[in-house]
Enzyme design. Structure first.
Site, PDB file in Angstrom:
ATOM      1  N   LYS A 257       0.799  -1.194   0.160  1.00 34.55           N
ATOM      2  CA  LYS A 257      -0.103   0.234  -0.153  1.00 34.55           C
ATOM      3  C   LYS A 257       0.834   1.257  -0.022  1.00 34.55           C
ATOM      4  CE  LYS A 257      -4.007  -2.425   2.259  1.00 34.55           C
ATOM      5  NZ  LYS A 257      -4.921  -2.206   3.093  1.00 34.55           N
TER       6      LYS A 257
ATOM      7  N   TYR B  48     -12.369  -2.307  -3.225  1.00 37.20           N
ATOM      8  CA  TYR B  48     -12.760  -2.319  -1.990  1.00 37.20           C
ATOM      9  C   TYR B  48     -14.305  -2.289  -1.874  1.00 37.20           C
ATOM     10  CZ  TYR B  48      -8.367  -2.747   0.353  1.00 37.20           C
ATOM     11  OH  TYR B  48      -6.966  -3.026   0.826  1.00 37.20           O
TER      12      TYR B  48
ATOM     13  N   ASN C 145      -1.999  -0.056   6.761  1.00 37.98           N
ATOM     14  CA  ASN C 145      -1.484  -1.311   7.542  1.00 37.98           C
ATOM     15  C   ASN C 145      -0.517  -1.882   6.327  1.00 37.98           C
ATOM     16  OD1 ASN C 145      -3.274  -2.008   5.728  1.00 37.98           O
ATOM     17  ND2 ASN C 145      -4.610  -3.222   7.284  1.00 37.98           N
TER      18      ASN C 145
ATOM     19  N   HIS D 255      -2.074  -5.517   1.546  1.00 42.05           N
ATOM     20  CA  HIS D 255      -3.283  -6.311   1.100  1.00 42.05           C
ATOM     21  C   HIS D 255      -2.991  -7.687   0.788  1.00 42.05           C
ATOM     22  CE1 HIS D 255      -7.020  -7.665  -0.537  1.00 42.05           C
ATOM     23  NE2 HIS D 255      -6.159  -8.075  -1.625  1.00 42.05           N
TER      24      HIS D 255
ATOM     25  N   GLU E  47      -9.168 -10.659  -8.170  1.00 40.30           N
ATOM     26  CA  GLU E  47      -8.256  -9.654  -7.979  1.00 40.30           C
ATOM     27  C   GLU E  47      -7.030  -9.588  -8.881  1.00 40.30           C
ATOM     28  OE1 GLU E  47      -7.418  -9.829  -3.887  1.00 40.30           O
ATOM     29  OE2 GLU E  47      -9.267  -9.048  -3.439  1.00 40.30           O
TER      30      GLU E  47
HETATM   31  P1  ATP Z   1      -6.923  -5.958   3.260  1.00 40.52           P
HETATM   32  O1  ATP Z   1      -8.357  -6.556   2.615  1.00 40.52           O
HETATM   33  O2  ATP Z   1      -6.532  -4.815   2.902  1.00 40.52           O
HETATM   34  O3  ATP Z   1      -6.240  -7.171   2.911  1.00 40.52           O
HETATM   35  P2  ATP Z   1      -7.974  -7.336   5.786  1.00 40.52           P
HETATM   36  O4  ATP Z   1      -8.630  -8.205   5.021  1.00 40.52           O
HETATM   37  O5  ATP Z   1      -6.939  -7.548   6.523  1.00 40.52           O
HETATM   38  O6  ATP Z   1      -7.169  -6.138   4.783  1.00 40.52           O
HETATM   39  P3  ATP Z   1     -10.429  -5.739   5.847  1.00 40.52           P
HETATM   40  O7  ATP Z   1     -11.443  -5.954   6.729  1.00 40.52           O
HETATM   41  O8  ATP Z   1     -10.789  -6.562   4.398  1.00 40.52           O
HETATM   42  O9  ATP Z   1      -9.116  -6.390   6.251  1.00 40.52           O
HETATM   43  O10 ATP Z   1     -10.456  -4.141   5.346  1.00 40.52           O
HETATM   44  C1  ATP Z   1      -9.793  -3.669   4.400  1.00 40.52           C
HETATM   45  C2  ATP Z   1      -8.763  -2.562   4.739  1.00 40.52           C
HETATM   46  O11 ATP Z   1      -9.736  -1.499   5.368  1.00 40.52           O
HETATM   47  C3  ATP Z   1      -7.907  -2.651   5.776  1.00 40.52           C
HETATM   48  O12 ATP Z   1      -6.499  -3.430   5.485  1.00 40.52           O
HETATM   49  C4  ATP Z   1      -7.558  -1.240   6.191  1.00 40.52           C
HETATM   50  O13 ATP Z   1      -6.641  -0.629   5.470  1.00 40.52           O
HETATM   51  C5  ATP Z   1      -8.927  -0.721   6.079  1.00 40.52           C
HETATM   52  N1  ATP Z   1      -9.810  -0.701   7.535  1.00 40.52           N
HETATM   53  C6  ATP Z   1     -10.142  -2.120   8.119  1.00 40.52           C
HETATM   54  N2  ATP Z   1     -10.942  -1.599   9.198  1.00 40.52           N
HETATM   55  C7  ATP Z   1     -10.546  -0.197   9.529  1.00 40.52           C
HETATM   56  C8  ATP Z   1     -10.923   0.610  10.587  1.00 40.52           C
HETATM   57  N3  ATP Z   1     -11.633   0.170  11.465  1.00 40.52           N
HETATM   58  N4  ATP Z   1     -10.483   1.945  10.349  1.00 40.52           N
HETATM   59  C9  ATP Z   1      -9.853   2.272   9.250  1.00 40.52           C
HETATM   60  N5  ATP Z   1      -9.445   1.493   8.316  1.00 40.52           N
HETATM   61  C10 ATP Z   1      -9.761   0.354   8.380  1.00 40.52           C
HETATM   62 MG    MG Z   2      -9.752  -7.707   3.121  1.00 39.17          MG
END
Ligand code: ATP
Ligand code: MG
Length: 143
Positions: free
Chosen positions: A11, A51, A114, A117, A128
């Site tokens: 990211k 997303y 974070n 992805h 994807e």
């Molecule tokens: P990713 O899909 O990016 O691999 P993930 O599967 O661990 O991450 P998801 O629940 O799919 O987590 O959330 C997608 C992304 O949205 C997260 O990686 C993070 O960047 C963002 N995100 C998730 N929860 C929050 C939150 N509570 N506040 C801000 N951003 C968030």
């Molecule tokens: Mg995810």
């Protein structure tokens, strides 16, 4: 165990901090192979589509803003149980809760920023990969 392909994004926070190489090294050290990789700058539309599953969440606008704030590195990774093993290597969504030794524990800045992805299912991985790579960009991996 089955050979799989998964989809990864370094990211904008990772690209900005110049740690692409460090992250790709960790991926390779884990046994996964980089089948394809490129730097790109996501459009707002691409981020929103990518997303879309989170479109009703309160952080959706912030998430799309962040994902388009700078370049990202998208990659296709291959290996045994690649989807699950890459999720394990990344660690929990919130870096403060991620296990020691995971990429998010080491490099993640916050739950939003974070660093990584990784696809959550084999089905989503295929969607994807096809969204960001053309067939000609996907070479056969070394045997
Ligand atoms: P990713 O899909 O990016 O691999 P993930 O599967 O661990 O991450 P998801 O629940 O799919 O987590 O959330 C997608 C992304 O949205 C997260 O990686 C993070 O960047 C963002 N995100 C998730 N929860 C929050 C939150 N509570 N506040 C801000 N951003 C968030
Ligand atoms: Mg995810």
């Amino acid at each position: 165990m089955i050979m799989e392909r998964t989809f990864s994004i370094i990211k904008p926070d990772g690209v900005k901090r110049n740690i692409i190489g460090k992250i790709l090294a960790k991926i390779e050290e884990s046994g996964l192979r980089v089948v394809a990789t490129k730097t790109m700058h996501m459009s707002r539309r691409e981020a929103e589509q990518f997303y879309a599953v989170h479109s009703a969440r309160p952080f959706f606008g912030e998430l799309c803003e962040y994902m388009t704030s700078g370049p990202v590195v998208v990659s296709v990774l291959e290996g045994k149980n690649a989807v699950a093993s890459y999720r394990e290597l990344m660690g929990a969504t919130d870096p403060s809760k991620a296990s020691k030794g995971t990429i998010r524990a080491e490099f993640g800045l916050s739950i939003g920023e974070n660093t990584m992805h990784g696809s959550d299912t084999l089905e989503n991985a295929a969607i994807e990969v096809a969204y960001f790579f053309s067939g000609t960009e996907l070479v056969n991996s070394a045997k």
